[in-house]
Design an enzyme around this catalytic site. Structure first.
Site, short mmCIF file in Angstrom:
data_model
loop_
_atom_site.label_atom_id
_atom_site.label_comp_id
_atom_site.label_asym_id
_atom_site.label_seq_id
_atom_site.Cartn_x
_atom_site.Cartn_y
_atom_site.Cartn_z
N ASN A 242 0.87 -1.19 0.00
CA ASN A 242 0.00 0.00 0.00
C ASN A 242 0.90 1.23 0.00
OD1 ASN A 242 -1.79 2.05 0.56
ND2 ASN A 242 -2.35 1.32 2.61
N TRP A 243 0.96 1.87 -1.15
CA TRP A 243 1.88 3.01 -1.28
C TRP A 243 1.39 4.26 -0.55
CZ3 TRP A 243 4.05 3.46 -6.99
CH2 TRP A 243 4.62 2.23 -7.36
N LYS A 244 0.11 4.26 -0.18
CA LYS A 244 -0.49 5.44 0.46
C LYS A 244 -0.25 6.68 -0.40
CE LYS A 244 -0.21 3.14 4.85
NZ LYS A 244 -0.19 3.21 6.30
N HIS B 277 -9.56 0.82 4.81
CA HIS B 277 -8.30 1.02 5.51
C HIS B 277 -8.54 1.94 6.71
CE1 HIS B 277 -4.25 2.34 6.45
NE2 HIS B 277 -3.84 1.25 5.84
N GLU C 207 -7.01 4.34 7.83
CA GLU C 207 -6.83 5.78 7.56
C GLU C 207 -8.07 6.36 6.88
OE1 GLU C 207 -2.99 5.36 5.71
OE2 GLU C 207 -2.16 4.84 7.66
N GLU D 35 -5.39 -5.34 10.54
CA GLU D 35 -4.40 -4.29 10.78
C GLU D 35 -4.72 -3.57 12.08
OE1 GLU D 35 -2.42 -2.90 6.91
OE2 GLU D 35 -4.28 -1.77 7.11
N GLY E 275 2.16 2.21 10.82
CA GLY E 275 3.05 3.37 10.67
C GLY E 275 3.73 3.77 11.96
N SER F 237 3.27 -2.17 10.32
CA SER F 237 4.71 -2.18 10.53
C SER F 237 5.38 -3.50 10.18
CB SER F 237 5.05 -1.78 11.98
OG SER F 237 4.60 -0.46 12.24
N GLY G 286 2.88 -1.21 4.34
CA GLY G 286 2.91 0.22 4.03
C GLY G 286 4.34 0.67 3.82
N GLY G 287 4.92 1.27 4.85
CA GLY G 287 6.26 1.87 4.75
C GLY G 287 7.30 1.02 4.04
P1 PGA Z 1 2.73 0.28 7.71
O1 PGA Z 1 1.29 0.42 7.01
O2 PGA Z 1 3.34 -0.99 7.17
O3 PGA Z 1 3.48 1.50 7.30
O4 PGA Z 1 2.49 0.20 9.18
C1 PGA Z 1 0.46 -0.69 6.81
C2 PGA Z 1 -0.86 -0.26 6.25
O5 PGA Z 1 -1.38 0.78 6.65
O6 PGA Z 1 -1.45 -0.95 5.39
#
Ligand code: PGA
Length: 259
Positions: free
Chosen positions: A9-11, A96, A98, A168, A174, A214, A235-236
């Site tokens: 997930n590049w966000k 998600h 977010e 998640e 994050g 994470s 994500g990251g």
């Molecule tokens: P993260 O994000 O790996 O940066 O914690 C995961 C996600 O939100 O899908």
């Protein structure tokens, strides 16, 4: 018996140029990733068409990070399933945390979006997970079960074959603070048994349940070694070719990882 799928997930990262250079480098590295690992990248909307072109004919799936529940219409800023399909998307992340947190998305909305996605051939990656307050209050199981019931409401047994669930925990996203493999496994097992209750054992046994929050090269083996963890939503660590490929390689060894 069920597929391992790792999605990145590049966000809100990467311009068009950054997308191009990432995917060029990434494609070169795919040879080291075993074929049985499903790989999906989810760039922002502005990069989807380019990514779709660059990935055409490859084994890497393309996903969006959200989608409108409507087919088309006066919905400023929204993007429809038809638009996603037209650039080559096969997946869409829905619900998600977010989106839930900053855009007030509810389980009902995520459920309607899932129905739209499934009706039109897109595979939804449905996200659920508790907040830190909820975990500390001891309500994780209730919260997650409520979300799973909510987002799956009315989905047919047949369409469940195309659903992916991502657990998640919000407090792990994050933050660099991942759930321990045992904490994650406990919730994954709970999700699978709930799906068995809502549908049947076969459907539950075949459901891919990803862990997200994470995930990094150094904790991927512990998490993916768990029986009910069938992949990851990253994500990251998916933004750099090296770290993403390392996670994919670890996923390729899933059957051999210590539990
Ligand atoms: P993260 O994000 O790996 O940066 O914690 C995961 C996600 O939100 O899908």
């Amino acid at each position: 018996m069920r597929s391992t799928i790792i999605a990145g997930n590049w966000k809100m990262y990467k311009t068009l140029e950054e997308t191009r250079s990432f995917l060029e480098a990434f494609s070169q590295r795919l040879r080291s990733v075993p074929r049985h690992v499903g790989v999906v990248v989810c760039p922002p909307y502005t990069s989807l068409a380019l990514a779709g072109e660059m990935l055409r004919g490859s084994s890497v799936g393309l996903g969006a990070q959200d989608m409108s529940e409507h087919d088309e219409g006066a919905y400023t800023g929204e993007v429809s399933w038809k638009m996603l399909a037209s650039v080559g998307c096969g997946y869409v992340i829905l619900g998600h945390s977010e989106r839930r947190q900053y855009h007030g998305e509810s389980d009902e909305q995520v459920n309607r979006k899932s129905t739209t996605a499934l009706d039109h051939g897109l595979r939804p990656i449905l996200c659920v997970g508790e907040t830190l307050e909820e975990r500390e209050a001891g309500t994780t199981a209730d919260v997650v079960a409520g979300q799973v019931r909510g987002v799956l409401r009315g989905l047919s047994a047949e369409s469940m074959a195309r659903v992916v669930i991502a657990y998640e925990p919000v407090w792990a996203i994050g933050t660099g603070r991942n759930a321990t493999p045992e904490q994650a496994q406990e919730v994954h097992a709970l999700i699978r048994s709930l799906v068995a209750e809502l549908y049947d054992e076969r459907i539950a046994g075949q459901l891919t349940i990803q862990y997200g929050g994470s995930v990094k090269p150094d904790n991927a083996a512990g998490l993916l070694g768990q029986e009910d963890i069938d992949g990851a939503l990253v994500g990251g660590a998916c933004l750099k070719v090296d770290s993403f490929v390392q996670i994919l390689e670890t996923a390729g060894k899933k059957g051999e990882l210590p539990q």
